[in-house]
Motif scaffolding. Structure first.
Motif, PDB file in Angstrom:
ATOM      1  N   ASP A  69     -17.254 -14.912 -29.512  1.00 37.07           N
ATOM      2  CA  ASP A  69     -18.658 -15.332 -29.524  1.00 37.07           C
ATOM      3  C   ASP A  69     -18.878 -16.671 -28.832  1.00 37.07           C
ATOM      4  OD1 ASP A  69     -17.415 -16.928 -31.365  1.00 37.07           O
ATOM      5  OD2 ASP A  69     -18.438 -16.083 -33.105  1.00 37.07           O
ATOM      6  N   GLY A  70     -17.904 -17.131 -28.058  1.00 41.40           N
ATOM      7  CA  GLY A  70     -18.100 -18.317 -27.239  1.00 41.40           C
ATOM      8  C   GLY A  70     -18.109 -19.635 -27.981  1.00 41.40           C
ATOM      9  N   VAL A  71     -17.468 -19.726 -29.173  1.00 42.93           N
ATOM     10  CA  VAL A  71     -17.447 -20.977 -29.919  1.00 42.93           C
ATOM     11  C   VAL A  71     -16.021 -21.313 -30.359  1.00 42.93           C
ATOM     12  CG1 VAL A  71     -19.784 -20.594 -30.790  1.00 42.93           C
ATOM     13  CG2 VAL A  71     -17.810 -19.910 -32.183  1.00 42.93           C
ATOM     14  N   LEU A  72     -15.828 -22.573 -30.689  1.00 38.89           N
ATOM     15  CA  LEU A  72     -14.612 -23.033 -31.354  1.00 38.89           C
ATOM     16  C   LEU A  72     -15.011 -23.464 -32.762  1.00 38.89           C
ATOM     17  CD1 LEU A  72     -13.108 -25.272 -28.525  1.00 38.89           C
ATOM     18  CD2 LEU A  72     -12.394 -22.975 -29.141  1.00 38.89           C
ATOM     19  N   VAL A  73     -14.140 -23.220 -33.735  1.00 38.65           N
ATOM     20  CA  VAL A  73     -14.418 -23.590 -35.123  1.00 38.65           C
ATOM     21  C   VAL A  73     -13.314 -24.523 -35.607  1.00 38.65           C
ATOM     22  CG1 VAL A  73     -14.809 -22.772 -37.468  1.00 38.65           C
ATOM     23  CG2 VAL A  73     -15.568 -21.386 -35.530  1.00 38.65           C
ATOM     24  N   TRP A  74     -13.730 -25.669 -36.096  1.00 34.23           N
ATOM     25  CA  TRP A  74     -12.783 -26.632 -36.671  1.00 34.23           C
ATOM     26  C   TRP A  74     -12.826 -26.496 -38.179  1.00 34.23           C
ATOM     27  CZ3 TRP A  74     -13.160 -32.696 -36.556  1.00 34.23           C
ATOM     28  CH2 TRP A  74     -11.887 -33.240 -36.788  1.00 34.23           C
ATOM     29  N   ALA A 105     -19.810 -25.462 -29.492  1.00 33.70           N
ATOM     30  CA  ALA A 105     -20.035 -24.642 -28.303  1.00 33.70           C
ATOM     31  C   ALA A 105     -19.497 -25.387 -27.088  1.00 33.70           C
ATOM     32  CB  ALA A 105     -21.522 -24.359 -28.126  1.00 33.70           C
ATOM     33  N   PRO A 106     -18.526 -24.815 -26.392  1.00 32.28           N
ATOM     34  CA  PRO A 106     -17.990 -25.472 -25.196  1.00 32.28           C
ATOM     35  C   PRO A 106     -19.039 -25.540 -24.088  1.00 32.28           C
ATOM     36  CG  PRO A 106     -16.487 -23.781 -26.002  1.00 32.28           C
ATOM     37  CD  PRO A 106     -17.793 -23.591 -26.713  1.00 32.28           C
ATOM     38  N   ASP A 107     -18.990 -26.592 -23.304  1.00 31.31           N
ATOM     39  CA  ASP A 107     -19.850 -26.737 -22.134  1.00 31.31           C
ATOM     40  C   ASP A 107     -19.333 -25.795 -21.054  1.00 31.31           C
ATOM     41  OD1 ASP A 107     -21.080 -27.523 -19.744  1.00 31.31           O
ATOM     42  OD2 ASP A 107     -21.316 -29.578 -20.456  1.00 31.31           O
TER      43      ASP A 107
END
Length: 398
Positions: free
Chosen positions: A325-330, A388-390
């Motif tokens: 889904d185009g995100v990173l989760v910390w 959300a990465p650029d």
């Protein structure tokens, strides 16, 4: 080196449990340092070596235990006088220009906060020693968490007020002062800041070391479960592991006295609530019916088996979901947290995380420094922060 930090509710018996833990570990053959603001909490009943004075108590039948157990007393008044007089000496030229009269050693009394800094200095001293274990008698829980967070907070303030990269231009300060028309920071200020940074970094390294754990002492009562929840949240925020929860002063379950029976039943109801929050970490200590005194009583209050290895705190982790889904989760483990008391503020490459009365600045992992925070959620004590990465900075996942 293993370091056990002992804290808990006020009046729950933290100092006694710290002394009992230190004595049990020394009797198991380890070289132990007990750091306590009260000196020897048992009045030197088991013959410890006093690290503050260099003296040795009467062994009084303690055998070889005395040679393996040392007591270190923080000295807030002495530390404050030394630091103040050193600062006064470095600033002597400025004070002379102002016509100020310098202070003498005898007229100085410690200011609020001196005790906390003396405790941090003692913690650093303990870690630098040649002992196998240090047991540190901390203040009550809320103050203890504040003290443990102090090194990281002060280092952040110093970095903001006097950025290290600006010290490279020290040779240009006289010229800059003339151009700007305002005085520039003096050399001694940068030197003092550098020394403080070094000392604070050393203490922070001790607090964050894998071998540093916390032992929480509680007396089962109406506030015990709330104190445990606050402790788990505050310690998780600092990256500290809780290695044991001590339920202290438990009344005997069997009694013919109806008043004592009712009091015991009430206490055990609160004990069940602690079991639900602490699980296998819970250890129970009996009420001795008197104030603990001497090695025999302390032996009865050694709740945790000596030599248990430290339990590391859960570490934050980055989960890559860009392919889905185009995100990173910390993921940040914060047991005991509630969504309503969490606050997040992004500032550059740092994340200011507030949880209840506590706050910590966390450096973002490299994978997240060019991302935007898009949301956060809390599930079973696990805080997930979505980034959300650029697209202009990240390659398209294959």
């Amino acid at each position: 080196m293993r370091i056990i930090l002992v804290t808990g509710a006020g009046g729950a018996g933290r100092t006694t449990v710290a002394a009992a833990t230190a004595l049990a570990e020394a009797r198991a053959g380890r070289r132990v340092l007990l750091v306590s603001p009260d000196g020897d909490p048992t009045g030197d009943a088991y013959g410890t070596t006093d690290a503050a004075t260099g003296g040795t108590g009467d062994t009084g039948g303690a055998g070889e235990t005395a040679g393996r157990l040392t007591v270190l007393r923080p000295d807030p008044a002495g530390d404050f006088r030394r630091e103040f007089l050193a600062l006064q000496a470095r600033s002597g030229t400025v004070f002379d220009l102002l016509g100020a009269a310098p202070f003498e050693d005898a007229e100085l009394t410690e200011l609020p906060g001196s005790r906390q800094f003396a405790l941090l200095r003692a913690l650093r001293t303990a870690a630098a020693g040649d002992h196998d274990l240090a047991v540190v008698d901390l203040p009550p829980l809320h103050e203890a968490l504040t003290v443990l967070a102090l090194p990281e907070q002060l280092r952040r303030y110093l970095r903001r007020l006097l950025p290290p990269e600006r010290q490279a231009a020290r040779a240009l300060r006289p010229m800059l002062a003339q151009l700007a028309g305002v005085p520039m920071p003096a050399q001694w200020l940068y030197e003092t800041t550098s020394r403080w940074e070094t000392e604070l970094a050393a203490v922070q390294a001790v607090v964050e070391a894998p071998g540093t754990t916390v032992r929480l002492v509680l007396e089962p009562g109406p506030a015990a479960a709330g104190t445990l929840r606050e402790a788990r949240l505050g310690l998780a925020l600092q990256g500290l592991a809780l290695d044991a929860v001590i339920a202290n002063r438990l009344l005997p379950a069997a009694s013919d006295d109806p008043w004592l029976t009712a009091l015991t039943a009430q206490q055990h109801r609160h004990l069940e609530a602690l079991r639900g929050g602490a699980g296998d970490l819970l250890h129970e200590l009996p009420h001795l019916g008197r104030d603990p005194r001497g090695p025999e009583d302390l032996a009865l209050l050694a709740a945790v088996r000596p030599g248990l290895p430290p339990v590391p705190a859960p570490a934050p982790a980055v989960e890559d979901r860009r392919a889905q889904d185009g995100v990173l989760v910390w993921h940040l483990p914060l047991p005991g947290a509630a969504k309503s008391e969490l606050s997040l503020v992004r500032r550059g490459d740092e994340l200011l995380l507030g949880a209840g009365p506590f706050r910590r600045t966390l450096p973002l992992p490299a994978a997240l420094r060019r991302c935007t925070v898009t949301g956060a959620g809390l599930v079973d004590g696990d805080l997930g922060i979505r980034f959300a990465p650029d697209p202009g900075l990240w390659p398209t996942p294959s």
